[in-house]
Enzyme design. Structure first.
Site, short mmCIF file in Angstrom:
data_model
loop_
_atom_site.label_atom_id
_atom_site.label_comp_id
_atom_site.label_asym_id
_atom_site.label_seq_id
_atom_site.Cartn_x
_atom_site.Cartn_y
_atom_site.Cartn_z
N HIS A 295 0.94 -1.16 0.11
CA HIS A 295 0.04 -0.02 0.01
C HIS A 295 0.97 1.24 0.07
O HIS A 295 1.39 1.41 1.00
CB HIS A 295 -0.73 -0.05 1.33
CG HIS A 295 -1.97 1.07 1.29
ND1 HIS A 295 -3.43 0.70 1.14
CD2 HIS A 295 -1.96 2.27 0.97
CE1 HIS A 295 -4.04 1.89 0.95
NE2 HIS A 295 -3.40 2.97 1.01
N HIS B 273 1.36 5.03 -2.38
CA HIS B 273 1.06 5.56 -3.57
C HIS B 273 2.30 6.30 -4.12
O HIS B 273 3.21 6.99 -3.39
CB HIS B 273 0.20 6.86 -3.03
CG HIS B 273 -1.03 6.29 -2.46
ND1 HIS B 273 -2.39 6.25 -3.32
CD2 HIS B 273 -1.54 5.75 -1.24
CE1 HIS B 273 -3.22 5.73 -2.63
NE2 HIS B 273 -2.97 5.39 -1.21
N ARG C 1 3.96 16.93 -14.63
CA ARG C 1 3.61 17.54 -15.72
C ARG C 1 4.04 16.48 -16.78
O ARG C 1 3.04 16.19 -17.70
CB ARG C 1 4.01 18.91 -16.01
CG ARG C 1 4.09 19.72 -14.99
CD ARG C 1 2.63 20.70 -15.12
NE ARG C 1 2.34 21.52 -13.96
CZ ARG C 1 2.60 22.77 -13.75
NH1 ARG C 1 3.23 23.48 -14.86
NH2 ARG C 1 2.31 23.46 -12.62
N ASP D 94 -5.59 3.49 -9.38
CA ASP D 94 -6.39 3.92 -8.26
C ASP D 94 -7.21 4.99 -8.80
O ASP D 94 -6.92 6.08 -9.36
CB ASP D 94 -5.41 4.52 -7.15
CG ASP D 94 -6.04 4.50 -5.85
OD1 ASP D 94 -6.83 3.66 -5.63
OD2 ASP D 94 -5.67 5.46 -5.08
N GLY E 151 -9.54 7.68 -1.62
CA GLY E 151 -10.04 9.11 -1.44
C GLY E 151 -11.10 9.05 -0.30
O GLY E 151 -10.93 8.27 0.64
N HIS F 238 -9.45 1.04 -0.65
CA HIS F 238 -9.33 1.71 0.90
C HIS F 238 -10.46 1.61 1.61
O HIS F 238 -11.63 1.86 0.80
CB HIS F 238 -9.07 3.27 0.40
CG HIS F 238 -7.54 3.56 -0.06
ND1 HIS F 238 -7.21 3.05 -1.23
CD2 HIS F 238 -6.60 4.21 0.65
CE1 HIS F 238 -5.80 3.78 -1.25
NE2 HIS F 238 -5.61 4.25 -0.15
N GLU G 115 -11.05 3.94 6.41
CA GLU G 115 -9.85 4.68 7.00
C GLU G 115 -10.67 5.96 7.53
O GLU G 115 -10.55 6.07 8.47
CB GLU G 115 -9.27 5.20 5.44
CG GLU G 115 -8.19 6.14 5.73
CD GLU G 115 -7.55 6.67 4.60
OE1 GLU G 115 -7.94 6.27 3.51
OE2 GLU G 115 -6.39 7.15 4.80
N ASP H 263 1.78 3.99 2.86
CA ASP H 263 0.71 4.80 2.57
C ASP H 263 1.45 5.84 1.54
O ASP H 263 1.52 5.69 0.31
CB ASP H 263 -0.29 5.19 3.49
CG ASP H 263 -1.47 5.52 2.89
OD1 ASP H 263 -1.76 5.28 1.77
OD2 ASP H 263 -2.47 6.24 3.62
ZN LIG Z 1 -3.63 4.85 0.59
#
Ligand SMILES: [Zn+2]
Length: 338
Positions: free
Chosen positions: A20, A22, A73, A140, A172, A199, A202, A279
């Protein structure tokens, strides 16, 4: 802080996987400065950038996460952050990682995703070559963007399925996107051979975790509020559903008000299948070694317990069976020797 160097040599030497994680939350402030300079943006001092990584609550964190993605970008930006992440994983003896990419955010920014994915893959290939780290992608979707947007993220995951995209998930704000909405999206992802995670629990209650199980999520991200529902704990234990525990994240976002009250130890004692994760390591100023150290110090996990959690991280991975066996054999050989 990143206290990898201060941690016990045992924790560093322990072979680990991270499930997990990101990509956009792994960007160190120094790299963010580099990106800002690259794009001629104002406020490119380290202090200004570090300011971005401070927030009071979960909503503040989501806003900061969005801000950080605004620095990404070009495909080269994505290549750079992937390579830097793999360098860090190597320094902590993380042999394998399954990394979330917020494909939904790229679509929202109207970026050319095929070009960005080419950058991600260049970073991954270089990182694997230079650091020997294995990495798979999980796309995700942002739940508060709605179902149609999530459909588009699944389209992309299917499109790049043969190029190391192993799964699909939603993240989210759970309160703005309950799992029930995503039933068809998850079913389609599964039909195309994608693994599923979500997720859940949470920033919303246990019903959100039940909802994720109904989506046939194979792993649960966070699962913090499962402890409010003994029946759910029983279900998770019986089915050995892996929980992607992220202790520091839960404290920093305020989802868990008090570290001492985090349920990680109670879950372990109830027989849940746990893995430890960062995370968003840069945004939460942590590292995977630090997460192992933290649970040991705070909750009295023994070295033997931590070996079990590290082994779980390979066991619960979405690696193909032959690769998983290879990692587990390597793990057992390394740990037996130590
Ligand atoms: Zn997460």
């Amino acid at each position: 802080m990143h206290s990898g160097s201060a941690a016990k040599p045992f924790l560093l030497a322990l072979p680990k996987a991270e499930l997990h994680l990101h990509l956009e939350g792994s960007i160190e402030p120094s790299t963010l400065v580099e990106l800002r300079q690259r794009h001629g943006m104002d406020g490119a001092s380290l202090a200004e950038v570090e300011q971005l990584y401070h927030y009071a609550d979960f909503t503040g964190f989501l806003m900061a996460f969005k801000d950080v993605t605004g620095h990404l970008r070009t495909p080269e930006d994505y290549e750079l952050i992937t390579y830097r992440l793999m360098e860090r994983l190597k320094s902590e003896n993380v042999l394998h990682a399954e990394v979330f990419v917020s494909a939904g955010v790229c679509l929202w920014r109207k970026q050319d995703f095929a070009a960005i994915f080419a950058g991600l893959e260049r970073g991954r290939v270089r990182g694997e070559r230079d650091f020997g780290v294995s990495l798979l992608w999980i796309f995700d979707a942002v739940r508060q963007f709605g179902v149609e947007k999530a459909e588009k993220v699944v389209d992309l995951a299917i499109q790049f399925r043969e190029r190391n995209v192993v799964g699909f998930g939603i993240g989210g704000d759970e309160r703005q996107g309950p799992p029930e909405l995503f039933k068809a999206v998850y079913a389609r992802a599964a039909d195309h051979g994608l693994h599923l995670t979500a997720h859940a629990g949470e920033n919303d209650g246990p019903e959100s975790i039940w909802g994720a199980l109904n989506l046939k999520a194979e792993r649960i991200g966070h699962g913090l509020t499962a402890e409010q529902d003994p029946e759910l704990i029983e279900e998770l234990a019986e089915r050995q559903i892996p929980i992607e525990i992220c202790v520091t994240s839960n404290v920093r976002t305020g989802c868990c008000a008090d570290l001492a009250k985090h349920p990680v130890r109670r879950y372990f004692d109830e027989g849940l299948m746990l893995t430890l994760n960062t995370d968003d390591p840069a945004m939460f100023r942590t590292s995977l070694v630090e997460e192992y150290r933290l649970v040991q110090e705070t909750f009295g996990f023994s070295d033997e317990h931590l070996r079990e959690l590290a082994r779980n991280s390979f066991e619960a991975s979405f690696l193909p069976p032959d690769k998983k066996v290879q990692f587990l054999d390597l793990f057992d050989a390394t740990v037996l020797r130590s």
